[in-house]
Design a protein around this motif. Structure first.
Motif, PDB file in Angstrom:
ATOM      1  N   SER A 540       0.840  -1.202   0.000  1.00 27.81           N
ATOM      2  CA  SER A 540       0.000   0.000   0.000  1.00 27.81           C
ATOM      3  C   SER A 540       0.865   1.238   0.000  1.00 27.81           C
ATOM      4  O   SER A 540       2.043   1.196   0.383  1.00 27.81           O
ATOM      5  CB  SER A 540      -0.915   0.022   1.232  1.00 27.81           C
ATOM      6  OG  SER A 540      -0.146   0.198   2.413  1.00 27.81           O
ATOM      7  N   ASP A 541       0.275   2.350  -0.414  1.00 25.34           N
ATOM      8  CA  ASP A 541       0.996   3.625  -0.368  1.00 25.34           C
ATOM      9  C   ASP A 541       1.405   3.932   1.061  1.00 25.34           C
ATOM     10  O   ASP A 541       2.517   4.406   1.320  1.00 25.34           O
ATOM     11  CB  ASP A 541       0.106   4.751  -0.906  1.00 25.34           C
ATOM     12  CG  ASP A 541      -0.161   4.604  -2.405  1.00 25.34           C
ATOM     13  OD1 ASP A 541       0.498   3.754  -3.027  1.00 25.34           O
ATOM     14  OD2 ASP A 541      -1.024   5.331  -2.924  1.00 25.34           O
ATOM     15  N   GLN A 542       0.486   3.655   2.021  1.00 24.00           N
ATOM     16  CA  GLN A 542       0.772   3.986   3.411  1.00 24.00           C
ATOM     17  C   GLN A 542       1.933   3.160   3.959  1.00 24.00           C
ATOM     18  O   GLN A 542       2.805   3.666   4.664  1.00 24.00           O
ATOM     19  CB  GLN A 542      -0.469   3.746   4.273  1.00 24.00           C
ATOM     20  CG  GLN A 542      -0.312   4.188   5.727  1.00 24.00           C
ATOM     21  CD  GLN A 542      -0.009   5.666   5.853  1.00 24.00           C
ATOM     22  OE1 GLN A 542      -0.738   6.495   5.319  1.00 24.00           O
ATOM     23  NE2 GLN A 542       1.056   6.019   6.540  1.00 24.00           N
ATOM     24  N   ASP A 545       5.046   4.596   2.566  1.00 23.72           N
ATOM     25  CA  ASP A 545       5.355   5.880   3.182  1.00 23.72           C
ATOM     26  C   ASP A 545       5.878   5.728   4.603  1.00 23.72           C
ATOM     27  O   ASP A 545       6.771   6.466   5.034  1.00 23.72           O
ATOM     28  CB  ASP A 545       4.105   6.778   3.191  1.00 23.72           C
ATOM     29  CG  ASP A 545       3.706   7.216   1.786  1.00 23.72           C
ATOM     30  OD1 ASP A 545       4.562   7.117   0.889  1.00 23.72           O
ATOM     31  OD2 ASP A 545       2.554   7.635   1.595  1.00 23.72           O
ATOM     32  N   ASP A 546       5.351   4.751   5.342  1.00 22.80           N
ATOM     33  CA  ASP A 546       5.841   4.515   6.704  1.00 22.80           C
ATOM     34  C   ASP A 546       7.307   4.077   6.691  1.00 22.80           C
ATOM     35  O   ASP A 546       8.110   4.521   7.519  1.00 22.80           O
ATOM     36  CB  ASP A 546       4.986   3.444   7.391  1.00 22.80           C
ATOM     37  CG  ASP A 546       3.618   3.986   7.810  1.00 22.80           C
ATOM     38  OD1 ASP A 546       3.453   5.224   7.817  1.00 22.80           O
ATOM     39  OD2 ASP A 546       2.732   3.167   8.103  1.00 22.80           O
ATOM     40  N   LEU A 574       5.998  13.527   4.393  1.00 21.24           N
ATOM     41  CA  LEU A 574       5.003  13.016   3.471  1.00 21.24           C
ATOM     42  C   LEU A 574       4.465  14.093   2.541  1.00 21.24           C
ATOM     43  O   LEU A 574       3.896  13.796   1.492  1.00 21.24           O
ATOM     44  CB  LEU A 574       3.852  12.369   4.252  1.00 21.24           C
ATOM     45  CG  LEU A 574       4.244  11.115   5.039  1.00 21.24           C
ATOM     46  CD1 LEU A 574       3.050  10.583   5.825  1.00 21.24           C
ATOM     47  CD2 LEU A 574       4.762  10.042   4.106  1.00 21.24           C
TER      48      LEU A 574
END
Length: 581
Positions: A540-542, A545-546, A574
C-alpha cells in the motif's frame, strides 16, 4: 564484461525457475510458492521455497537463495559464465561472448578438446601391442573389458614424446600441451611427455569433460601415482574421480574411497555410487560437492593409522555440510577392491548396511587409543569420550552413546552422563562466549544471515528492506519514491539494489530479484532472496510511506541535529514532492 541484459532477460524467460528447480527437487504448491526438500542440506521437513513470480528460490534452513543461474551454479558446481551457458544450452540459445571472455572460453575449449583426444590416444595405445603389460595388469586386477572401456582407461607409452608428436600432428600447439599438464619443459628448454609407461585414468568432471589424468607406473619408478598438475580446467580440490557417474546413481548414498582402483572395482561389482579423491585428502570443496548429490556418504578408507586419521578429518568436513556420515570397517581385506574379490558383492552390500554411524566409529577409534585395563587410561578415555558425547545435539543421542562409552570403560551410565553433561555445559559456555566476542547483539536476528553483510543501523535497514519488498511486489511504487531516497539508505547494499531495480523499471525491463543475477555477487543475491521471502504484509501507499519515513528519520538522526517532534517531522516528509500527500 557482463552478458548483455537483453540476453539475460530472454535466458530467464526461457528457463522458468520452477521448471529448472523442478528437475532436481520434487515441489509442492502452497499458495503462491512451491516447497520441497532442500537439495543443499539434509532435512526431513520441506523448508526450500521457490517463488515463480519473483523467479527466486530460498531455503529457510540453510539460507541459500538466489535466481535460476545461481541455483545451477550451486547445484551443478559451475561458475557464473558456465551456468549461463548451461541454461542457454537447455533453452537452445546461443551465448553472446565478449572478446576477452570468448578468448578465455576458446582457450578452455581447446584444452578440453586436447585432453579428450589425449584420452583417446592413451586408450588406443592400451589396446595396441605396446599396451600388453598394462592389459595384463588390468586382467590380474580383475577388471573386465567393459569396465576398462566405461572408464576410458589407457596406457602412456614408454617413450619421451609419443603423445607430444601425436597431438601436434592433430594441430595442437606445444604450448597447449604444457597448459594442459600433458607435457613438461626440460632444463634445456625442450618438451617431453609428462606421463610415460603408466596405466592412465582419465579424470572426468560432472559435465563429462576430460580435465586431467592420473597415471599408475608400470615398473618400479616413482611416484607410484602421478596426477595432472593444476590447470585452468583441472583443480583436484574441486573434482572427484567417477563423480560424473556417481551423481546419477539411484542407490541413495555415495561411497568414498581412497583410490581409483577401489572406486572402479566397486562400479564393476554394481556399486555405481563410488568416488575417489584425486591424490589428495578430502577437501571442503569435495565435501560440498558430495552434499549436493547425496544425503549419505559412506567412508571406506583403509584401516591403518593414515586411513583412520583421514577418516576423522573427512567426518568433520562432511558433518558440517549436513550429510549423514557412516564408516565401513572391513575385516579380512585391506580395501574394497580386495574385499570384493574375496567375498563378492552380496557380502559387501551387507557390510554397507551394517556400516557404523560416525559417532560409533569415533568412539571405537578413541577406545583403541587407550589401555582400558589401567585406571588412569580409563579416566583419560572417559574424559575424551565425554567431550564427544557432550557435543551431540540430541539428548537421546547423548544417552545412547554415553551408555556405550560407559560400557566400554566399565563404569555406570549415570557416571558417564554426569561427565557428558559437564562437558556439554562447558562447550555451551564456550560457544556463548564466542558469540559474545563476535558482537552478537540482540538485533542479530534482524541482521543478514551472511556474516560478510552487516547492517550498521538495523532500524533503518529493516525499513529499507520493507521498501524493497513493496516495490518488488508493485514496481509502480517506484514513482512515489524521491530520487535521493537511496542516498539516505543506511545499507550501501540495499541502496544499490534499490537503484538497480529502479533503473530496470524506468527502462521498461523486468523488476525481480532474479533479474539481478550476474550484477550482484552470489552472497548479495542470497541475502536479497532472504529479504523478499520474509513476511511482507499488504502492499500500500501507506506501508511504503511509513518505511520511507523511518528511513528519513534515521538519516536525520545521523546527519541532522534536532529533528523536532516526530509526528510533525513525518508530516513534513510526506508532504514532500515525490512521496505523495
Amino acid at each position: 564484461m557482463p552478458f548483455p541484459p537483453a540476453f539475460l532477460e530472454e535466458l530467464a524467460a526461457r528457463n522458468p525457475i520452477e521448471e529448472v528447480v523442478g528437475q532436481y527437487v520434487q515441489l509442492t504448491r502452497k499458495g503462491a510458492n512451491l516447497f520441497g526438500l532442500c537439495p543443499f542440506h539434509s532435512e526431513k521437513t520441506p523448508s526450500f521455497s521457490v517463488a515463480p513470480e519473483k523467479q527466486i528460490y530460498y531455503c529457510f534452513g540453510c539460507h541459500k537463495g538466489g535466481g535460476v543461474i545461481n541455483f545451477i551454479m550451486e547445484r551443478e558446481g559451475l561458475d557464473y559464465p558456465d551456468a549461463v551457458r548451461f541454461l542457454a544450452k537447455r533453452a537452445g540459445m546461443e551465448v553472446p561472448e565478449d572478446a576477452s571472455r570468448a578468448a578465455g572460453y576458446r582457450r578452455q575449449e581447446r584444452l578440453l578438446s586436447l585432453c579428450r583426444d589425449a584420452a583417446r590416444f592413451f586408450h588406443e595405445r592400451l589396446l595396441a601391442p605396446e599396451g600388453q603389460a598394462a592389459r595384463a595388469y588390468l586382467e590380474q586386477r580383475g577388471l573386465s573389458r567393459r569396465t576398462v572401456t566405461r572408464f576410458g582407461l589407457g596406457y602412456s607409452p614408454d617413450a619421451w614424446a609419443q603423445l607430444l608428436d601425436a597431438m601436434t600432428a592433430r594441430g595442437y600447439e606445444k604450448q597447449e600441451l604444457l597448459e594442459a599438464g600433458l607435457a613438461v619443459r626440460s632444463k634445456k628448454g625442450g618438451l617431453y611427455d609428462r606421463f610415460r609407461n603408466r596405466l592412465m585414468f582419465p579424470i572426468i568432471d560432472i559435465r563429462g569433460s576430460v580435465i586431467g589424468f592420473g597415471g599408475r607406473v608400470m615398473d618400479d619408478s616413482t611416484p607410484k601415482y602421478l596426477n595432472s598438475p593444476e590447470t585452468v580446467i583441472f583443480n583436484k580440490r574441486k573434482n572427484l574421480f567417477a563423480m560424473n557417474i556417481a551423481r546419477k546413481s539411484r542407490q541413495g548414498r555415495i561411497i568414498l574411497t581412497e583410490g581409483y582402483m577401489d572406486a572402479i572395482a566397486l562400479h564393476q561389482y554394481g556399486f555405481d555410487c563410488a568416488v575417489a579423491s584425486l591424490g589428495t585428502s578430502l577437501t571442503e570443496e569435495h565435501a560440498a560437492m558430495l552434499a549436493r548429490y547425496t544425503k549419505q556418504v559412506v567412508i571406506t578408507y583403509d584401516g591403518d593409522a593414515a586411513g583412520q586419521n583421514a577418516t576423522q578429518r573427512a567426518i568433520s568436513m562432511l558433518e558440517r555440510t549436513g550429510v549423514q556420515v557412516r564408516v565401513l570397517r572391513m575385516r579380512g581385506a585391506k580395501d574394497p577392491d580386495e574385499f570384493l574379490k574375496k567375498y563378492g558383492a552380496d557380502r559387501f552390500r551387507l557390510l554397507l548396511e551394517q556400516s557404523e554411524d560416525h559417532v560409533a566409529y569415533r568412539l571405537e577409534s578413541l577406545r583403541q587409543q587407550f589401555d582400558l585395563g589401567r585406571d588412569d587410561q580409563r579416566v583419560a578415555f572417559l574424559q575424551q569420550a565425554a567431550q564427544l558425547v557432550g557435543s551431540l545435539p540430541g539428548p537421546v543421542e547423548r544417552e545412547i552413546y554415553g551408555a556405550r562409552a560407559a560400557e566400554m570403560a566399565g563404569v555406570t551410565a549415570e557416571a558417564m552422563k554426569l561427565e557428558a553433561d559437564k562437558a556439554r555445559r562447558q562447550q555451551l559456555a564456550r560457544e556463548k562466549k564466542r558469540r559474545e566476542q563476535r558482537d552478537l547483539a540482540p538485533a542479530y536476528a534482524a541482521q543478514p544471515q551472511d556474516r560478510s553483510i552487516r547492517y550498521d543501523n538495523v532500524r533503518s535497514a529493516m525499513a529499507e528492506e520493507g521498501v524493497l519488498r513493496q516495490v518488488l511486489r508493485e514496481p509502480a511504487l517506484f514513482e512515489r519514491c524521491a530520487r535521493e531516497l537511496p542516498e539516505h539508505f543506511s545499507s550501501p547494499l540495499l541502496a544499490r539494489i534499490f537503484t538497480l531495480l529502479r533503473d530496470r523499471y524506468e527502462a521498461g525491463m523486468t523488476v525481480s530479484p532474479g533479474a539481478l543475477e550476474g550484477v550482484l555477487q552470489p552472497e548479495e543475491l542470497r541475502h536479497l532472496s532472504a529479504v523478499v521471502q520474509r513476511d511482507e504484509g499488504l502492499v500500500s501507499d501507506q506501508a511504503l510511506d511509513d518505511c520511507v519515513a523511518r528511513i528519513e528519520e534515521e538519516y536525520q538522526k545521523a546527519h541532522v541535529a534536532g529533528t523536532g517532534d516526530l509526528q510533525a517531522f513525518r508530516q513534513r516528509l510526506l508532504e514532500k514532492k515525490g512521496y505523495g500527500g
